[in-house]
Design an enzyme around this catalytic site. Structure first.
Site, mmCIF file in Angstrom:
data_model
loop_
_atom_site.group_PDB
_atom_site.id
_atom_site.type_symbol
_atom_site.label_atom_id
_atom_site.label_comp_id
_atom_site.label_asym_id
_atom_site.label_seq_id
_atom_site.Cartn_x
_atom_site.Cartn_y
_atom_site.Cartn_z
ATOM 1 N N THR A 31 0.829 -1.220 0.000
ATOM 2 C CA THR A 31 0.000 0.000 0.000
ATOM 3 C C THR A 31 0.860 1.266 0.000
ATOM 4 O OG1 THR A 31 -0.143 -0.253 2.390
ATOM 5 C CG2 THR A 31 -2.054 -0.997 1.093
ATOM 6 N N ASN A 33 3.819 1.399 -1.566
ATOM 7 C CA ASN A 33 4.288 1.510 -2.952
ATOM 8 C C ASN A 33 3.234 2.204 -3.814
ATOM 9 O OD1 ASN A 33 6.289 -0.127 -1.888
ATOM 10 N ND2 ASN A 33 5.605 -1.992 -2.925
ATOM 11 N N TYR A 88 11.640 -6.968 6.242
ATOM 12 C CA TYR A 88 11.793 -8.135 5.372
ATOM 13 C C TYR A 88 13.109 -8.059 4.625
ATOM 14 C CZ TYR A 88 10.327 -5.665 1.077
ATOM 15 O OH TYR A 88 10.224 -4.827 0.005
ATOM 16 N N ARG A 103 7.572 -9.718 10.766
ATOM 17 C CA ARG A 103 6.510 -8.708 10.849
ATOM 18 C C ARG A 103 5.415 -9.124 11.828
ATOM 19 N NH1 ARG A 103 3.689 -9.079 4.877
ATOM 20 N NH2 ARG A 103 3.085 -6.949 5.411
ATOM 21 N N ARG A 167 -2.233 -13.254 0.043
ATOM 22 C CA ARG A 167 -1.004 -13.855 0.584
ATOM 23 C C ARG A 167 -1.389 -14.875 1.661
ATOM 24 N NH1 ARG A 167 0.159 -11.374 -3.109
ATOM 25 N NH2 ARG A 167 1.709 -9.746 -3.435
ATOM 26 N N ASP A 229 0.178 -9.929 -20.080
ATOM 27 C CA ASP A 229 -1.014 -10.090 -20.920
ATOM 28 C C ASP A 229 -2.040 -8.978 -20.746
ATOM 29 O OD1 ASP A 229 -0.025 -12.364 -22.128
ATOM 30 O OD2 ASP A 229 -0.807 -13.683 -20.567
ATOM 31 N N GLY A 257 2.279 -4.571 -9.856
ATOM 32 C CA GLY A 257 0.855 -4.357 -9.599
ATOM 33 C C GLY A 257 0.607 -3.102 -8.759
ATOM 34 N N ASP A 258 1.463 -2.865 -7.771
ATOM 35 C CA ASP A 258 1.294 -1.687 -6.899
ATOM 36 C C ASP A 258 1.457 -0.395 -7.706
ATOM 37 O OD1 ASP A 258 1.237 -3.602 -4.873
ATOM 38 O OD2 ASP A 258 3.340 -3.306 -4.339
HETATM 39 P P1 ADP Z 1 1.078 -8.124 -9.742
HETATM 40 O O1 ADP Z 1 2.433 -7.520 -9.530
HETATM 41 O O2 ADP Z 1 0.053 -7.584 -8.806
HETATM 42 O O3 ADP Z 1 1.065 -9.623 -9.886
HETATM 43 P P2 ADP Z 1 0.888 -8.030 -12.624
HETATM 44 O O4 ADP Z 1 1.988 -9.038 -12.706
HETATM 45 O O5 ADP Z 1 -0.389 -8.370 -13.269
HETATM 46 O O6 ADP Z 1 0.583 -7.554 -11.147
HETATM 47 O O7 ADP Z 1 1.458 -6.706 -13.272
HETATM 48 C C1 ADP Z 1 0.808 -5.469 -13.167
HETATM 49 C C2 ADP Z 1 1.040 -4.661 -14.422
HETATM 50 O O8 ADP Z 1 2.448 -4.512 -14.635
HETATM 51 C C3 ADP Z 1 0.530 -5.333 -15.689
HETATM 52 O O9 ADP Z 1 -0.838 -5.010 -15.888
HETATM 53 C C4 ADP Z 1 1.443 -4.745 -16.756
HETATM 54 O O10 ADP Z 1 0.982 -3.456 -17.134
HETATM 55 C C5 ADP Z 1 2.758 -4.572 -16.012
HETATM 56 N N1 ADP Z 1 3.627 -5.730 -16.229
HETATM 57 C C6 ADP Z 1 3.883 -6.765 -15.396
HETATM 58 N N2 ADP Z 1 4.740 -7.652 -15.957
HETATM 59 C C7 ADP Z 1 5.041 -7.157 -17.174
HETATM 60 C C8 ADP Z 1 5.876 -7.587 -18.268
HETATM 61 N N3 ADP Z 1 6.576 -8.727 -18.214
HETATM 62 N N4 ADP Z 1 5.944 -6.802 -19.371
HETATM 63 C C9 ADP Z 1 5.245 -5.652 -19.453
HETATM 64 N N5 ADP Z 1 4.449 -5.192 -18.477
HETATM 65 C C10 ADP Z 1 4.338 -5.924 -17.350
#
Ligand code: ADP
Length: 306
Positions: A31, A33, A88, A103, A167, A229, A257-258
Site C-alpha cells: 500500500t 508503494n 523483510y 513482521r 497472501r 497479458d 501491480g502496486d
Molecule cells: P502483480 O504484480 O500484482 O502480480 P501483474 O503481474 O499483473 O501484477 O502486473 C501489473 C502490471 O504490470 C501489468 O498489468 C502490466 O501493465 C505490467 N507488467 C507486469 N509484468 C510485465 C511484463 N513482463 N511486461 C510488461 N508489463 C508488465
C-alpha cells in the site's frame, strides 16, 4: 480545493543484498508503494497520505522521514510506545529471489486499534485505498473495525479502492482469508485483483470468472491485472481490454501491480477515463519492471512523455 488520497497499510524496512555480504536498507510495502506511485503521478491539487502505525524507535523515525521526503503526508501515522516496524529481507540465490519476513509483532498490526483516529482519517479524505495485506495483518476484530469504516466511506460516496493482494501465509485459515477478502471487495467501489492470485486461491478458471465474482459481491468497477497479458476492465458493466506495454528486458517485477494501481488511480481521478488510465498505468508499470526495486524515482517513470 485540494483533494485527498489516503492509503492504509503496512510499510516495512527492506533489506536487500548490496554485494560482499553487505545489506542495503530501504522501505517498502504494497500500500505504501501504491501511495508512492499515486504521489508521483497526481498533480499538486491532490495530497497523498499514508495511514499506518509505527513505533517510537529510531527506525520508525527514519521511515516517517522517508515517507515525508517522498511528498506523502505522515500526520495520520500513529506512533506506539515500545513498538517497531516490520522488516523483510530479499535473498538472492542463483539469481532466484526469495523473501524472509519479521513482521509478526510489527506496530502496523495495531493500525486499526484506535477506532476514533481511523474514523477521523477516513472522514477527512476523498479516496481510500487498502489491500488484502492490510486486512491480513490485523487481529480479526480490528479487521472488522476497519471494514466497517470502509463501508461507511463507500456509503458516504468516497472512492474506495481495494487490491485483494492474496497472501495465504499471512492468514490463519483459507476460510477466514476468503471471507475477509470477499468482504473487502464488497465494501469497495473499485477492486484491482491480479489474475494469477485469484486463479490460485479462489479457483477462478478465467478472467471473466474473477470479474463476475467481484461484481456479484457488489464492487462497481473491476480491473483485473494479468502481467504481460494486459488488463481486463469492467466499469459499471462496460467491458474493455488494455494490453501491457512491451518491455525489452524485465529486470525486477517487484511492485508491478502496486505501481499499476497508483498510476491508474492518479490518471482516473483526473480524467474519469478508465481505459486511458489503464494505458497510462501500463506505461508506468513497464518502466517499473525495467528497473530494480519496488520504488522507482518519479524522474525515471517517463511521465513527461520522455
Ligand atoms: P502483480 O504484480 O500484482 O502480480 P501483474 O503481474 O499483473 O501484477 O502486473 C501489473 C502490471 O504490470 C501489468 O498489468 C502490466 O501493465 C505490467 N507488467 C507486469 N509484468 C510485465 C511484463 N513482463 N511486461 C510488461 N508489463 C508488465
Amino acid at each position: 480545493m485540494s483533494r485527498r488520497f489516503l492509503s492504509i497499510g503496512e510499510c516495512m524496512v527492506e533489506l536487500s543484498q548490496a554485494g560482499d555480504g553487505l545489506l542495503r536498507k530501504g522501505f517498502a510495502g504494497d500500500t505504501f508503494n501504491t501511495a508512492w506511485y499515486a504521489r508521483a503521478c497526481l498533480g499538486p491539487d491532490w495530497s497523498v497520505d499514508y495511514f499506518t502505525a509505527l513505533g517510537d524507535d529510531a527506525m520508525s523515525d527514519e521511515m516517517v522521514a522517508f515517507i515525508d521526503k517522498a511528498g506523502i503526508g505522515t500526520s495520520l501515522i500513529r506512533r506506539i510506545k515500545g513498538k517497531t516496524p516490520g522488516l523483510y529481507m530479499i535473498n538472492l540465490k542463483n539469481g532466484e529471489r526469495s523473501f524472509s519476513y519479521w513482521r509478526d509483532n510489527s506496530a502496523a498490526r495495531s493500525l486499526a486499534a484506535d477506532p476514533d483516529g481511523l474514523r477521523e482519517a477516513v472522514e477527512s479524505v476523498d479516496v481510500v485505498y487498502f489491500s488484502g495485506i492490510t486486512l491480513a495483518i490485523l487481529p480479526q476484530e480490528d479487521a472488522t473495525t476497519l471494514l466497517a469504516e470502509i463501508r461507511r466511506a463507500k456509503a458516504a460516496g468516497k472512492l474506495v479502492v481495494f487490491d485483494p493482494n492474496i497472501r495465504p501465509r499471512l492468514w490463519s485459515s483459507y476460510d477466514i482469508m476468503h471471507a475477509t477478502i470477499s468482504e473487502g471487495a464488497r465494501s469497495s467501489v473499485i477492486v484491482m485483483p491480479s489474475f494469477d492470485d485469484e486463479a490460485a486461491h479462489f479457483g477462478d478458471d478465467s478472467i471473466e470468472a474473477t470479474v463476475h465474482r467481484y461484481r456479484a459481491l457488489g464492487a462497481v468497477h473491476i480491473v483485473v491485472k494479468n502481467g504481460a497479458d494486459g488488463v481486463r476492465l469492467n466499469f459499471a458493466g462496460e467491458e474493455s481490454f488494455v494490453p501491457a506495454q512491451k518491455v525489452e528486458q524485465v529486470v525486477d517485477t517487484t511492485s508491478a501491480g502496486d505501481s499499476f494501481n497508483g498510476a491508474f488511480l492518479a490518471h482516473y481521478l483526473d480524467t474519469a477515463d478508465e481505459t486511458a488510465a489503464a494505458r497510462f498505468a501500463a506505461g508506468v508499470a513497464a518502466r517499473v519492471v525495467s528497473e530494480h526495486g519496488a520504488l522507482v524515482a518519479k524522474e525515471k517513470l517517463g511521465l513527461d512523455g520522455g
